[in-house]
Design a protein around this motif. Structure first.
Motif, PDB file in Angstrom:
ATOM      1  N   ASN A  59       0.824  -1.206   0.000  1.00 52.46           N
ATOM      2  CA  ASN A  59       0.000   0.000   0.000  1.00 52.46           C
ATOM      3  C   ASN A  59       0.859   1.256   0.000  1.00 52.46           C
ATOM      4  O   ASN A  59       0.546   2.246  -0.683  1.00 52.46           O
ATOM      5  CB  ASN A  59      -0.929  -0.009   1.215  1.00 52.46           C
ATOM      6  N   ALA A  60       1.963   1.213   0.735  1.00 54.23           N
ATOM      7  CA  ALA A  60       2.862   2.361   0.774  1.00 54.23           C
ATOM      8  C   ALA A  60       3.527   2.596  -0.575  1.00 54.23           C
ATOM      9  O   ALA A  60       3.818   3.747  -0.941  1.00 54.23           O
ATOM     10  CB  ALA A  60       3.926   2.139   1.849  1.00 54.23           C
ATOM     11  N   LEU A  68      -1.112   4.051 -11.733  1.00 49.10           N
ATOM     12  CA  LEU A  68      -1.005   2.623 -11.444  1.00 49.10           C
ATOM     13  C   LEU A  68      -2.266   2.106 -10.780  1.00 49.10           C
ATOM     14  O   LEU A  68      -2.757   1.017 -11.107  1.00 49.10           O
ATOM     15  CB  LEU A  68       0.211   2.359 -10.550  1.00 49.10           C
ATOM     16  N   VAL A  69      -2.810   2.887  -9.862  1.00 50.25           N
ATOM     17  CA  VAL A  69      -4.046   2.488  -9.181  1.00 50.25           C
ATOM     18  C   VAL A  69      -5.186   2.349 -10.187  1.00 50.25           C
ATOM     19  O   VAL A  69      -5.979   1.400 -10.136  1.00 50.25           O
ATOM     20  CB  VAL A  69      -4.414   3.509  -8.093  1.00 50.25           C
ATOM     21  N   VAL A  75      -7.766  -3.731 -14.460  1.00 56.55           N
ATOM     22  CA  VAL A  75      -7.407  -5.145 -14.605  1.00 56.55           C
ATOM     23  C   VAL A  75      -8.180  -6.009 -13.618  1.00 56.55           C
ATOM     24  O   VAL A  75      -8.642  -7.100 -13.960  1.00 56.55           O
ATOM     25  CB  VAL A  75      -5.885  -5.338 -14.402  1.00 56.55           C
ATOM     26  N   THR A  76      -8.344  -5.521 -12.396  1.00 57.15           N
ATOM     27  CA  THR A  76      -9.020  -6.325 -11.377  1.00 57.15           C
ATOM     28  C   THR A  76     -10.482  -6.581 -11.732  1.00 57.15           C
ATOM     29  O   THR A  76     -11.073  -7.573 -11.296  1.00 57.15           O
ATOM     30  CB  THR A  76      -8.914  -5.642  -9.993  1.00 57.15           C
ATOM     31  N   ASP A  77     -11.070  -5.699 -12.554  1.00 56.22           N
ATOM     32  CA  ASP A  77     -12.465  -5.870 -12.957  1.00 56.22           C
ATOM     33  C   ASP A  77     -12.676  -7.090 -13.851  1.00 56.22           C
ATOM     34  O   ASP A  77     -13.814  -7.521 -14.049  1.00 56.22           O
ATOM     35  CB  ASP A  77     -12.976  -4.611 -13.677  1.00 56.22           C
ATOM     36  N   ARG A 191      -5.723  -7.791  -6.557  1.00 49.90           N
ATOM     37  CA  ARG A 191      -6.509  -7.701  -5.330  1.00 49.90           C
ATOM     38  C   ARG A 191      -5.620  -7.376  -4.124  1.00 49.90           C
ATOM     39  O   ARG A 191      -6.025  -6.646  -3.217  1.00 49.90           O
ATOM     40  CB  ARG A 191      -7.271  -9.009  -5.074  1.00 49.90           C
ATOM     41  N   VAL A 192      -4.406  -7.930  -4.137  1.00 52.23           N
ATOM     42  CA  VAL A 192      -3.473  -7.654  -3.044  1.00 52.23           C
ATOM     43  C   VAL A 192      -2.847  -6.277  -3.219  1.00 52.23           C
ATOM     44  O   VAL A 192      -2.695  -5.513  -2.253  1.00 52.23           O
ATOM     45  CB  VAL A 192      -2.379  -8.740  -2.975  1.00 52.23           C
ATOM     46  N   LEU A 193      -2.477  -5.932  -4.440  1.00 50.32           N
ATOM     47  CA  LEU A 193      -1.855  -4.628  -4.697  1.00 50.32           C
ATOM     48  C   LEU A 193      -2.799  -3.477  -4.360  1.00 50.32           C
ATOM     49  O   LEU A 193      -2.357  -2.397  -3.948  1.00 50.32           O
ATOM     50  CB  LEU A 193      -1.426  -4.537  -6.165  1.00 50.32           C
ATOM     51  N   LEU A 194      -4.092  -3.710  -4.526  1.00 53.31           N
ATOM     52  CA  LEU A 194      -5.086  -2.682  -4.194  1.00 53.31           C
ATOM     53  C   LEU A 194      -5.512  -2.741  -2.733  1.00 53.31           C
ATOM     54  O   LEU A 194      -6.398  -1.997  -2.309  1.00 53.31           O
ATOM     55  CB  LEU A 194      -6.314  -2.832  -5.098  1.00 53.31           C
TER      56      LEU A 194
END
Length: 239
Positions: A59-60, A68-69, A75-77, A191-194
């Motif tokens: 998250n940091a 990037l977010v 992509v997560t969609d 999912r983890v990166l977000l």
């Protein structure tokens, strides 16, 4: 002189070994999913500490980069409930048009069971979502297992299983498997990166999704017929 009947032996090729291999893989993955789920329920400290460390660190690193977010969100969609429903619906319609009724039934069964198991575990376990300094996505349901990851895993594995039986070239078969794994892994990573899920949430979702899709394979046909190379002779409809 009487004719002596000749006993036919089973082939030792891929078709003779695919079914046992399918069952062994199913047992191994189910065991792994069970162990991981048990550790999550038991709040095993080493796992919880690892999950928290990864999510906070990522998250940091990710939060300051708006572009990037946005990319990760797009992509997560791919693993969203709507996207999985559309993908499954398109393949089901295609299977029905090709008169592959058992294949269509298999896909529908996979989708229904995934929905029940995913939501049952989310509500039953009730694992809280990660709490991070910068919230990148908003979610209110339980964290374990990841719905996006489990949904896309079931979709990818079930479609791949059906396609493997109709692809003759070895490299095409490997491309199918590798392509499915990449899609599953990418959605899981987003999912983890977000910070929508912990690492164990997405790993558990991939294990559970694969187990569900493989467990229901007999609905579509014999696993040795589906997972082995297609025969050279024309195959008949499974309807």
């Amino acid at each position: 002189m009487t004719d002596t009947p000749v006993r036919q032996t089973r082939s030792s090729g891929p078709r003779a070994t695919a079914y046992p291999a399918h069952r062994v893989l199913l047992v191994v993955l189910a065991g792994a999913a069970g162990v991981l789920t048990g550790l999550v329920v038991a709040l095993w400290v080493p796992l919880a500490q690892f999950d928290e460390m990864v999510v906070q660190s990522l998250n940091a690193q990710v939060a300051p980069h708006a572009e990037l977010v946005t990319l990760l969100g797009a992509v997560t969609d791919v693993g969203s409930e709507t996207a999985v429903w559309v993908l499954t619906g398109v393949v089901v319609v295609a299977a029905l048009l090709l008169r592959r009724y058992r294949a269509a039934g298999y896909l529908v069964a996979c989708w229904l069971l995934e929905f029940v198991v995913e939501n049952g575990l989310k509500h039953g376990i009730g694992r809280p979502r990660p709490v991070v300094p910068v919230e990148l996505v908003h979610a209110t349901t339980g964290s374990y297992p990841s719905g996006h990851t489990m949904g896309i895993t079931v979709a990818c594995v079930s479609v791949t299983v059906l396609l493997l039986g109709s692809v003759d070239r070895r490299w095409w078969r490997w491309l199918l498997v590798v392509g499915s794994l990449v899609v599953m892994a990418v959605v899981a990573a987003t999912r983890v990166l977000l910070a929508a899920h912990y690492p164990s949430d997405v790993v558990g979702a991939m294990l559970l999704g694969t187990v569900l899709a493989l467990a229901l394979v007999p609905i579509a046909g014999r696993p040795d017929e589906l997972l082995s190379r297609p025969r050279t002779a024309a195959s008949t409809s499974d309807g």
